[in-house]
Design a protein around this motif. Structure first.
Motif, PDB file in Angstrom:
ATOM      1  N   PHE A   1      67.089  -1.742  61.187  1.00  0.00           N
ATOM      2  CA  PHE A   1      68.306  -1.852  61.072  1.00  0.00           C
ATOM      3  C   PHE A   1      68.718  -0.754  60.371  1.00  0.00           C
ATOM      4  O   PHE A   1      69.531   0.607  59.943  1.00  0.00           O
ATOM      5  N   ARG A   2      67.884  -1.437  58.701  1.00  0.00           N
ATOM      6  CA  ARG A   2      68.412  -0.453  57.495  1.00  0.00           C
ATOM      7  C   ARG A   2      67.442   0.853  57.637  1.00  0.00           C
ATOM      8  O   ARG A   2      68.661   2.242  57.213  1.00  0.00           O
ATOM      9  N   THR A   3      66.172   1.089  58.205  1.00  0.00           N
ATOM     10  CA  THR A   3      66.174   2.905  58.337  1.00  0.00           C
ATOM     11  C   THR A   3      66.544   3.041  59.523  1.00  0.00           C
ATOM     12  O   THR A   3      66.953   4.614  59.145  1.00  0.00           O
ATOM     13  N   ALA A   4      67.200   3.102  60.102  1.00  0.00           N
ATOM     14  CA  ALA A   4      67.549   3.883  61.429  1.00  0.00           C
ATOM     15  C   ALA A   4      68.950   3.946  61.441  1.00  0.00           C
ATOM     16  O   ALA A   4      69.002   5.318  61.937  1.00  0.00           O
ATOM     17  N   SER A   5      69.662   3.587  60.226  1.00  0.00           N
ATOM     18  CA  SER A   5      71.039   3.671  60.258  1.00  0.00           C
ATOM     19  C   SER A   5      71.089   4.851  59.287  1.00  0.00           C
ATOM     20  O   SER A   5      72.182   5.491  58.786  1.00  0.00           O
ATOM     21  N   ALA A   6      70.150   5.289  58.598  1.00  0.00           N
ATOM     22  CA  ALA A   6      70.077   6.335  57.042  1.00  0.00           C
ATOM     23  C   ALA A   6      70.810   7.228  57.751  1.00  0.00           C
ATOM     24  O   ALA A   6      70.003   7.894  58.825  1.00  0.00           O
ATOM     25  N   PRO A   7      71.513   7.723  57.525  1.00  0.00           N
ATOM     26  CA  PRO A   7      72.227   9.145  57.793  1.00  0.00           C
ATOM     27  C   PRO A   7      71.918  10.863  58.507  1.00  0.00           C
ATOM     28  O   PRO A   7      72.092  11.165  59.435  1.00  0.00           O
ATOM     29  N   ASP A   8      70.152  10.526  57.058  1.00  0.00           N
ATOM     30  CA  ASP A   8      69.614  11.851  57.446  1.00  0.00           C
ATOM     31  C   ASP A   8      69.092  11.483  58.948  1.00  0.00           C
ATOM     32  O   ASP A   8      68.044  12.629  58.907  1.00  0.00           O
TER      33      ASP A   8
ATOM     34  N   GLU B   1      60.287   1.876  64.216  1.00  0.00           N
ATOM     35  CA  GLU B   1      59.924   1.561  65.434  1.00  0.00           C
ATOM     36  C   GLU B   1      59.210   0.389  65.494  1.00  0.00           C
ATOM     37  O   GLU B   1      59.656  -0.544  65.977  1.00  0.00           O
ATOM     38  N   GLN B   2      58.392   0.110  64.357  1.00  0.00           N
ATOM     39  CA  GLN B   2      57.327  -0.324  64.138  1.00  0.00           C
ATOM     40  C   GLN B   2      58.054  -2.309  63.805  1.00  0.00           C
ATOM     41  O   GLN B   2      57.936  -3.326  64.168  1.00  0.00           O
ATOM     42  N   ALA B   3      58.977  -1.775  62.681  1.00  0.00           N
ATOM     43  CA  ALA B   3      59.628  -2.866  61.790  1.00  0.00           C
ATOM     44  C   ALA B   3      60.740  -3.479  63.307  1.00  0.00           C
ATOM     45  O   ALA B   3      59.888  -5.016  63.336  1.00  0.00           O
ATOM     46  N   PHE B   4      60.677  -2.875  63.785  1.00  0.00           N
ATOM     47  CA  PHE B   4      61.462  -3.410  65.422  1.00  0.00           C
ATOM     48  C   PHE B   4      60.616  -4.124  66.883  1.00  0.00           C
ATOM     49  O   PHE B   4      61.049  -5.245  66.553  1.00  0.00           O
ATOM     50  N   GLU B   5      59.860  -3.995  66.458  1.00  0.00           N
ATOM     51  CA  GLU B   5      58.708  -4.005  67.677  1.00  0.00           C
ATOM     52  C   GLU B   5      57.786  -5.420  66.749  1.00  0.00           C
ATOM     53  O   GLU B   5      57.705  -5.788  67.217  1.00  0.00           O
ATOM     54  N   THR B   6      58.008  -5.798  65.464  1.00  0.00           N
ATOM     55  CA  THR B   6      57.722  -7.037  64.953  1.00  0.00           C
ATOM     56  C   THR B   6      58.498  -8.153  64.540  1.00  0.00           C
ATOM     57  O   THR B   6      58.507  -9.164  64.139  1.00  0.00           O
ATOM     58  N   GLY B   7      59.532  -7.538  64.863  1.00  0.00           N
ATOM     59  CA  GLY B   7      61.490  -8.883  64.980  1.00  0.00           C
ATOM     60  C   GLY B   7      61.542  -8.237  63.722  1.00  0.00           C
ATOM     61  O   GLY B   7      62.180  -9.351  63.128  1.00  0.00           O
ATOM     62  N   ARG B   8      61.461  -6.897  62.994  1.00  0.00           N
ATOM     63  CA  ARG B   8      62.240  -7.363  61.745  1.00  0.00           C
ATOM     64  C   ARG B   8      63.232  -6.198  61.707  1.00  0.00           C
ATOM     65  O   ARG B   8      63.513  -5.113  61.728  1.00  0.00           O
ATOM     66  N   LEU B   9      64.761  -6.887  62.504  1.00  0.00           N
ATOM     67  CA  LEU B   9      65.219  -6.654  63.073  1.00  0.00           C
ATOM     68  C   LEU B   9      66.424  -6.530  61.435  1.00  0.00           C
ATOM     69  O   LEU B   9      66.650  -4.808  61.246  1.00  0.00           O
ATOM     70  N   ASP B  10      66.265  -6.806  60.425  1.00  0.00           N
ATOM     71  CA  ASP B  10      67.433  -5.848  59.490  1.00  0.00           C
ATOM     72  C   ASP B  10      66.666  -5.112  59.022  1.00  0.00           C
ATOM     73  O   ASP B  10      67.290  -4.023  58.384  1.00  0.00           O
ATOM     74  N   GLU B  11      65.721  -4.476  58.724  1.00  0.00           N
ATOM     75  CA  GLU B  11      64.535  -3.813  57.432  1.00  0.00           C
ATOM     76  C   GLU B  11      64.485  -2.896  59.222  1.00  0.00           C
ATOM     77  O   GLU B  11      64.871  -1.608  58.703  1.00  0.00           O
TER      78      GLU B  11
ATOM     79  N   ILE C   1      65.635   7.873  67.256  1.00  0.00           N
ATOM     80  CA  ILE C   1      66.024   6.596  66.297  1.00  0.00           C
ATOM     81  C   ILE C   1      67.343   6.416  67.580  1.00  0.00           C
ATOM     82  O   ILE C   1      67.657   5.382  66.649  1.00  0.00           O
ATOM     83  N   LYS C   2      67.867   7.243  67.165  1.00  0.00           N
ATOM     84  CA  LYS C   2      69.031   6.985  69.180  1.00  0.00           C
ATOM     85  C   LYS C   2      68.924   5.148  69.776  1.00  0.00           C
ATOM     86  O   LYS C   2      69.341   5.141  70.318  1.00  0.00           O
ATOM     87  N   LYS C   3      68.368   5.722  70.487  1.00  0.00           N
ATOM     88  CA  LYS C   3      66.745   5.185  71.577  1.00  0.00           C
ATOM     89  C   LYS C   3      66.642   3.058  70.933  1.00  0.00           C
ATOM     90  O   LYS C   3      67.537   2.380  71.434  1.00  0.00           O
ATOM     91  N   LEU C   4      66.457   3.722  69.277  1.00  0.00           N
ATOM     92  CA  LEU C   4      65.725   2.256  68.841  1.00  0.00           C
ATOM     93  C   LEU C   4      67.307   1.455  68.314  1.00  0.00           C
ATOM     94  O   LEU C   4      67.520   0.382  68.539  1.00  0.00           O
TER      95      LEU C   4
ATOM     96  N   PRO D   1      70.977  -5.215  70.969  1.00  0.00           N
ATOM     97  CA  PRO D   1      70.885  -7.097  71.626  1.00  0.00           C
ATOM     98  C   PRO D   1      69.511  -7.186  70.858  1.00  0.00           C
ATOM     99  O   PRO D   1      70.075  -9.056  71.098  1.00  0.00           O
ATOM    100  N   GLY D   2      69.517  -6.976  70.005  1.00  0.00           N
ATOM    101  CA  GLY D   2      68.097  -8.266  69.133  1.00  0.00           C
ATOM    102  C   GLY D   2      69.238  -9.219  68.508  1.00  0.00           C
ATOM    103  O   GLY D   2      69.193 -10.071  68.173  1.00  0.00           O
ATOM    104  N   PHE D   3      69.803  -8.502  67.017  1.00  0.00           N
ATOM    105  CA  PHE D   3      70.953  -9.281  66.570  1.00  0.00           C
ATOM    106  C   PHE D   3      71.717 -10.016  67.646  1.00  0.00           C
ATOM    107  O   PHE D   3      71.823 -10.821  67.001  1.00  0.00           O
TER     108      PHE D   3
END
Length: 72
Positions: free
Chosen positions: A26-33, A14-24, A40-43, A49-51
């Motif tokens: 997405f990488r963290t949020a798309s972890a299978p667990d 969430e913090q990565a998204f809020e600070t504009g670090r989309l890649d980080e 995470i679904k909301k994020l 759209p950010g991408f």
């Protein structure tokens, strides 16, 4: 089983998204667990759209390879 770091990883995404670090984010949020977590679904819905926005900026500035990478 949810590990001790589970809430911290969600907050990190969430913090990565809020600070504009989309890649980080997405990488963290798309972890299978983390996939079943509602936050995470909301994020992930917000990351998409950010991408697209970032890809449009790259394209407008003539950086087609970067734009395509954001859309891949």
């Amino acid at each position: 089983m949810v590990g001790r770091l589970f809430p911290a990883r969600i907050k990190t995404a969430e913090q990565a998204f809020e600070t504009g670090r989309l890649d980080e984010a997405f990488r963290t949020a798309s972890a299978p667990d983390l996939a079943a977590e509602p936050r995470i679904k909301k994020l992930l819905v917000r990351i998409g759209p950010g991408f697209f926005e970032r890809a449009a900026k790259h394209y407008e500035q003539g950086r087609c390879a970067e734009a395509l990478q954001d859309l891949a």
